[in-house]
Structure formats: C-alpha cells, structure tokens
Scaffold this motif. Structure first.
Motif, PDB file in Angstrom:
ATOM      1  N   TRP A   1       0.724  -1.353  -0.040  1.00  0.00           N
ATOM      2  CA  TRP A   1       0.040   0.026  -0.195  1.00  0.00           C
ATOM      3  C   TRP A   1       0.997   1.093   0.177  1.00  0.00           C
ATOM      4  O   TRP A   1       1.271   1.586   1.212  1.00  0.00           O
TER       5      TRP A   1
ATOM      6  N   ARG B   1      -7.999 -12.395   3.737  1.00  0.00           N
ATOM      7  CA  ARG B   1      -9.001 -11.599   3.105  1.00  0.00           C
ATOM      8  C   ARG B   1     -10.211 -12.689   3.446  1.00  0.00           C
ATOM      9  O   ARG B   1     -11.424 -12.236   2.971  1.00  0.00           O
TER      10      ARG B   1
ATOM     11  N   GLU C   1     -12.471  -8.085  -1.873  1.00  0.00           N
ATOM     12  CA  GLU C   1     -13.043  -7.027  -1.604  1.00  0.00           C
ATOM     13  C   GLU C   1     -13.404  -6.710   0.168  1.00  0.00           C
ATOM     14  O   GLU C   1     -13.355  -5.809   0.592  1.00  0.00           O
TER      15      GLU C   1
ATOM     16  N   ARG D   1     -10.666  -6.648   2.103  1.00  0.00           N
ATOM     17  CA  ARG D   1      -9.799  -6.146   2.772  1.00  0.00           C
ATOM     18  C   ARG D   1      -9.910  -4.617   1.993  1.00  0.00           C
ATOM     19  O   ARG D   1      -9.508  -4.648   0.912  1.00  0.00           O
ATOM     20  N   THR D   2     -10.308  -3.586   2.651  1.00  0.00           N
ATOM     21  CA  THR D   2     -10.676  -2.585   2.025  1.00  0.00           C
ATOM     22  C   THR D   2      -9.406  -1.443   1.867  1.00  0.00           C
ATOM     23  O   THR D   2      -9.004  -0.642   1.059  1.00  0.00           O
ATOM     24  N   SER D   3      -8.660  -1.787   2.848  1.00  0.00           N
ATOM     25  CA  SER D   3      -7.118  -1.088   2.953  1.00  0.00           C
ATOM     26  C   SER D   3      -6.115  -2.069   3.555  1.00  0.00           C
ATOM     27  O   SER D   3      -6.539  -3.079   4.109  1.00  0.00           O
ATOM     28  N   GLN D   4      -4.904  -1.235   3.879  1.00  0.00           N
ATOM     29  CA  GLN D   4      -3.997  -2.143   4.613  1.00  0.00           C
ATOM     30  C   GLN D   4      -4.443  -2.350   6.024  1.00  0.00           C
ATOM     31  O   GLN D   4      -4.250  -3.616   6.431  1.00  0.00           O
TER      32      GLN D   4
ATOM     33  N   LYS E   1      -7.805  -2.056   7.469  1.00  0.00           N
ATOM     34  CA  LYS E   1      -9.148  -2.272   7.667  1.00  0.00           C
ATOM     35  C   LYS E   1      -9.641  -3.325   6.916  1.00  0.00           C
ATOM     36  O   LYS E   1      -9.444  -3.715   5.668  1.00  0.00           O
TER      37      LYS E   1
END
Ligand SMILES: [Zn+2]
Length: 369
Positions: free
Chosen positions: A266, A307, A318, A320-323, A325
C-alpha cells in the motif's frame, strides 16, 4: 538443543596483539592448507593430518592443537563444496577447543596464542550466564571490522518438554505492525517505527550522493539497521513465546514462503517497510525460543488468511478495504485487518491440531478456511 552465545571480549593492548597475530597466522595456514588439500583432493582429516601436520607446524609455527584444528577447519570447508577451493580471510573466525581455552570463574577466559596463554576479561548478560554452565566443546574467536572481539560459545541447552495443547496464539506478520496476535496485541510499537523511518530517510539521502564517504556511511547505516532489526526480533519473539507459554497455548504463524508476493504494497513507504523487515529471522527466533520453552509452533497455509472474514468465513479480495481495515462484504463484520488475519491463523492451527489428535493425516489443506 545447541545454542550459540555471543560474548564480547575485552583484551587490553598487550593481549590484543598476540591474539590478533594468532588469528592471522591461523588463517594464513588454513588458506595455504586449503590449496594443498584441494590440489590432492583430500578432505579426510586423518589423511590430511598424516601428510600435512608436521608441515603446518613447521611453516606456520602453530601449536599442536592449533594445527589439528586448522586441519579440521579446512576439511570441513572443503567437504561443504568439493568443486571449489575453500578460502580463508585474514580475520576469519578461529576455532578454540577445550585444550586451547579455559574459563576462569565467570568473567575471564584463558586463550592459547602463539606467545602462550593470555587471560582476557569478558562480559555476559544474565541470559547468557544462566546458560553458560553448559558451555563445552568448541568456541569461535571473532575479530570484527570495528576492532571488537567476540567469543561465540556453543552450549547445549535442555529443551523444555512440549506442552500438550489444543489452543494457539495466532500471529500475523505484516506491514502496519510487525506482529499482531490473535488476542489483539500489536508488537511493533512506535520506537520501532521511528527508527525504521529514520534509517529509510538516511538511506535515501545517502543514496543520492555517490561519493565514497556516502557509500561508507551507507554501509554503516545498513549494519546498524540490521542489528536494530535483530534486537527487535529477539524482543518480539521472546514476548510472544512468553505469552503462549504463560497461557498454555502453542504458537501459530503463516508459512512464510512467498510472503512478499502475497502482501499487497500500500504505497511506497509500506513497500519499503516490508522489504526491510526480516520476517524470516523473526520466525527463526520464534521457532528456537519456542522449542526451548516447550511451546509447540505450527505453521499454517498463508493463502487467504488476510481476506477471509473470521466471523462468517466469507472469503474475497474486497473484504480487505485497505492495509489496516477489514470489512466483510457478506456479513458486515468490521475489524482491524491484522487482527482478523491473526484469528484466522489461530483457527487454522487449532483445526490442524484437532485433526492430528484425531489421527487424521494432514491432507493438503483447501484454500478456504
Ligand atoms: Zn463476514
């Protein structure tokens, strides 16, 4: 289980000179002998001793026991790869056996040099002192580039009886935190992050200047960084083993092969942090400390641990929305991404152990958790 303890020696100037001369002579002899052994294709100690023991002593003035160790050292190196002639650096580690070294009380060691024995003080930490009574056999004398002397002593340490356990502390190794456990604790802390950033900046700045001075400094920074990482990995692994032992659990980590491909980077900074942290070393430390403490360590399949939703088992990218969260698109479960992964790792290890206890051979696991 064999462990190597590193103790720093503090020879004064009078003692450092003969020590240094001895190490250099020993390696000069080893370098020469390696050429001889390679030429006649002999890697057997007894045979090489027959033909070269007297020569070694004569040419290099080694003591009887030093000559024996020199022959053993050369044979060992040659056996490792018989296609190559081994080489010995001027200050390569020199082996000492009990006939060349003896410990005086708990803070001095007597070492044989070409000019007789010298007694050198050394310093040991509490951890080392507790294990030092088991010291026997061989040690390696090392002169570092910075002029510091170390004795690497091999000790035999009793291994703790493994705790029978069906529960595990899952550990996720990652970007935001070096290690996150399934209890929700993060093992990284701000000082680590600060130091890492400082090192990265320093490296960037020095990399732009292409001078010899900058290169030298860069090397020093790299050494400092490696030592810092090693220390942190010791601290983190020690804590994790203590937590597991204290709660009667085993440890579960991901099988690391391919971790770099698996974790998405990220942004540039994250990539930098990931590639400079040595997860392999951390797992190696975890593994030996766990063995010593009698804590079982299980490695699990890393696919999908980050995930998959720990609540409902739904697995998709999907989630895993960000590093940092995790948000399950199926059940709406929200979590810290590393903690969610650590819990999945724990669950996988628990299942693996349950199957083993039930006598089911571990089948290749399905990617779904
Ligand atoms: Zn879910």
């Amino acid at each position: 289980m064999k462990l190597t303890l590193q103790t720093q020696l503090f020879p004064d100037k009078i003692h450092a000179a003969p020590l240094k001369a001895t190490v250099e002579r020993f390696n000069e002899a080893a370098e020469w002998l390696a050429g001889e052994a390679f030429a006649i294709k002999v890697s057997n100690k007894t045979e090489l001793q027959k033909t070269h023991y007297a020569l070694l002593r004569e040419r290099f003035g080694l003591s009887a026991q030093m000559a024996v160790r020199c022959i053993a050292q050369v044979c060992e190196a040659y056996k490792r790869d018989k296609t190559k002639r081994p080489h010995f650096r001027k200050h390569a580690a020199m082996p000492f056996d009990p006939r060349m070294m003896s410990f005086k009380e708990a803070d001095r060691v007597s070492l044989l040099t070409l000019e007789g024995r010298v007694v050198v003080p050394f310093v040991m930490g509490k951890y080392q002192a507790e294990r030092f009574t088991n010291a026997k056999g061989q040690a390696d004398l090392v002169l570092r580039k910075d002029g510091k002397w170390y004795l690497l002593v091999t000790v035999d340490v009793a291994v703790g009886a493994p705790i029978p356990t069906t529960d595990f502390l899952g550990i996720d190794l990652g970007i935001a935190n070096i290690a996150t456990d399934s209890d929700g604790n993060e093992h990284s802390g701000r000082p680590v992050e600060r130091t890492r950033r400082k090192h990265n900046l320093q490296r960037k700045r020095l990399g732009k200047r292409n001078t010899r001075g900058a290169k030298k400094k860069l090397k020093r920074v790299a050494g400092k960084e490696a030592r810092f990482r090693k220390h942190q990995n010791h601290v983190i692994s020690k804590t994790l083993v203590e937590v597991a032992k204290g709660t009667g659990r085993g440890l579960a980590v991901e099988d690391l092969s391919g971790i770099r491909d698996r974790l998405p980077a990220w942004g540039k900074d994250a990539r930098n942090r990931l590639s400079t942290w040595s997860f392999g070393q951390l797992v190696a430390f975890l593994s030996y400390k766990a063995t010593l403490a009698g804590v079982p360590l299980v490695q699990v399949d890393p696919r999908n641990t980050s995930r998959t939703c720990h609540e409902c088992g739904h697995c998709c990218r999907e989630n895993r929305t960000s590093q940092a969260k995790f948000l399950c698109v199926s059940c709406g479960h929200r979590a810290n991404a590393d903690q969610n992964a650590a819990r999945n790792i724990r669950a996988q290890a628990t299942r693996k152990m349950a199957l083993e206890l039930a006598g089911v051979n571990s089948q290749p696991e399905s990617p779904a958790l």
